[in-house]
Design an enzyme around this catalytic site. Sequence first.
Site, short mmCIF file in Angstrom:
data_model
loop_
_atom_site.label_atom_id
_atom_site.label_comp_id
_atom_site.label_asym_id
_atom_site.label_seq_id
_atom_site.Cartn_x
_atom_site.Cartn_y
_atom_site.Cartn_z
N GLU A 209 20.12 10.62 11.23
CA GLU A 209 19.30 10.92 12.41
C GLU A 209 20.12 10.98 13.71
O GLU A 209 19.71 10.42 14.73
CB GLU A 209 18.16 9.89 12.52
CG GLU A 209 17.28 9.86 11.27
CD GLU A 209 16.20 8.80 11.29
OE1 GLU A 209 16.07 8.10 12.30
OE2 GLU A 209 15.49 8.67 10.27
N GLU A 314 13.87 11.44 1.10
CA GLU A 314 12.80 10.47 1.43
C GLU A 314 11.43 11.14 1.34
O GLU A 314 10.57 10.98 2.21
CB GLU A 314 13.01 9.92 2.86
CG GLU A 314 14.38 9.30 3.06
CD GLU A 314 14.60 8.74 4.47
OE1 GLU A 314 13.62 8.60 5.23
OE2 GLU A 314 15.75 8.44 4.80
O1 G3I Z 1 11.70 -7.91 6.99
C1 G3I Z 1 10.73 -8.11 8.02
C2 G3I Z 1 9.84 -9.23 7.68
O2 G3I Z 1 10.61 -10.42 7.65
C3 G3I Z 1 8.72 -9.33 8.73
O3 G3I Z 1 7.81 -10.32 8.36
C4 G3I Z 1 7.98 -8.01 8.84
C5 G3I Z 1 6.91 -8.02 9.92
O4 G3I Z 1 6.63 -6.71 10.37
O5 G3I Z 1 8.91 -7.01 9.15
C6 G3I Z 1 9.91 -6.85 8.16
O6 G3I Z 1 10.78 -5.83 8.51
C7 G3I Z 1 10.26 -4.52 8.39
C8 G3I Z 1 11.11 -3.77 7.38
O7 G3I Z 1 10.70 -2.42 7.34
C9 G3I Z 1 10.98 -4.35 5.97
O8 G3I Z 1 9.67 -4.26 5.51
C10 G3I Z 1 10.34 -3.87 9.74
O9 G3I Z 1 9.43 -4.48 10.64
C11 G3I Z 1 10.01 -2.40 9.63
O10 G3I Z 1 10.28 -1.76 10.89
C12 G3I Z 1 10.89 -1.75 8.58
O11 G3I Z 1 10.50 -0.40 8.48
C13 G3I Z 1 11.40 0.41 7.77
C14 G3I Z 1 11.85 1.54 8.69
O12 G3I Z 1 12.69 2.42 7.96
C15 G3I Z 1 12.63 1.04 9.89
O13 G3I Z 1 12.94 2.10 10.72
C16 G3I Z 1 10.68 0.97 6.57
O14 G3I Z 1 10.40 -0.08 5.64
C17 G3I Z 1 11.53 2.05 5.90
O15 G3I Z 1 10.77 2.73 4.93
C18 G3I Z 1 11.99 3.06 6.93
O16 G3I Z 1 12.82 4.00 6.30
C19 G3I Z 1 13.29 5.06 7.16
C20 G3I Z 1 14.61 5.51 6.59
O17 G3I Z 1 15.51 4.44 6.47
C21 G3I Z 1 15.22 6.60 7.47
N1 G3I Z 1 14.29 7.69 7.65
C22 G3I Z 1 12.97 7.33 8.14
C23 G3I Z 1 12.35 6.27 7.22
C24 G3I Z 1 10.96 5.96 7.66
O18 G3I Z 1 10.94 5.36 8.94
#
Ligand code: G3I
Length: 394
Positions: A209, A314
């Site tokens: 990105e 993805e």
């Molecule tokens: O691990 C913490 C947990 O401890 C906490 O309790 C919880 C509360 O919200 O958050 C958890 O972290 C989250 C993490 O995913 C694991 O579940 C984050 O808040 C959350 O922001 C994070 O989101 C991820 C996101 O990337 C971050 O930008 C998504 O799972 C993941 O699917 C997503 O993947 C991205 C690719 O890497 C790049 N392309 C876009 C795609 C979608 O956004």
Amino acid sequence: MRKRILAAVCVMTLAMSLVACGKKPAGNADTTTPAATEAPTAEGPTEEPTLPGIEDAEGFKDLYADYFKIGTCINPAMLKNLNYRQFIIKNYNSVTCENNMKPESIIDRVATVTTSDLSDGGTHMVLSFKNLATELDFARDNGIQMRGHTFIWHEQTPEWIFHVNFNPDKEFASREVMLKRVDNYFKDTFEWVEANYPNLFYAWDIANECMGDNNSMRDSLWYQTIGEDYLEQIFAIARKYAPSYIKLFYNDYNESVSAKRGAIIRMLKPIADAGNLDGMGMQCHLSGANTVMDVLNSVRKYSEDLGVEVHITELDVKQSSTATDPEAVQANYYKALFNGLKNLKADGVNITNVTFWGFVDNLSWLKEDKPLLLNRDMSPKAAYYAVLEAGMAE
Ligand code: G3I
């Protein structure tokens, strides 16, 4: 062969009736599949799923074996559930860690500030791979290859790594220091991978990105500290340390929108010309706003203009919020996409992987939009049968 034809007939009949009446099949009691053995987690299902009538269908990885690998993202919550594990093992031959390989999961702040030599501004970030064991062991033990995701990104990356002495109260580190940090980061990671999981990874999203939504390079802290040639620099460093069997990818979203696609190709051309880019990762977070034709044209364009492989990295397709039968519309979209990708491949286009960003809707980052192939209880949606049917078509 007879078994395959029989399974194909059963599945297609069921799929056609499902798409026609917009119904989901009821899960049946399966005597061959062990029940889930783990308690549901906060991110997992609230009841133990039982596998529905999809056991006789051939796995996606086998159906598409003549065309491209089929993958999914994984996370530790998914792997706690035995039925999910079995579904992954049966259907996919490539997996990507959804979150645990990103910089914030790997770069260890305490170890870095307490053990690094800071006399030169700090050039060594200490890495910790302890969160990765569940996912990497699962892939290795089941013979599934992995995509690495991701090194250089503007999200899920600690801000302190951009500062002198790793101290957020100090100024930004120089270009020279940042390049040394990247050098050590890549070197240590690839050495660890080679020592602990040789041949497990076959591709890696070196950068993610980096093109902005305004179609010029994103003004990230990587850009600000290293400079406008930072992508060329980091791909050259990756090439220096990556084992020869790991292909170097760039990965981005909205990558099928023509203006952004053109900007990405212009950005990557010098890297490809230098021999430091092996592949383009098209995230393909899709909805009705993206035509299947735009996606297919983009696969061809990236591959031909850059002379590299293409992975869809993805994939998910949001269900429409306005259609009368959103599941059927989504299924038709998936079917047209997979038919089109097979045709592209048959036409010589270098697409080698299609990875979904999960498989059950409730664990998707877009769960409200139900973008995947299975319902929460693992009953298959029409979209599941659409991908199956496209895979079975001659
Ligand atoms: O691990 C913490 C947990 O401890 C906490 O309790 C919880 C509360 O919200 O958050 C958890 O972290 C989250 C993490 O995913 C694991 O579940 C984050 O808040 C959350 O922001 C994070 O989101 C991820 C996101 O990337 C971050 O930008 C998504 O799972 C993941 O699917 C997503 O993947 C991205 C690719 O890497 C790049 N392309 C876009 C795609 C979608 O956004």
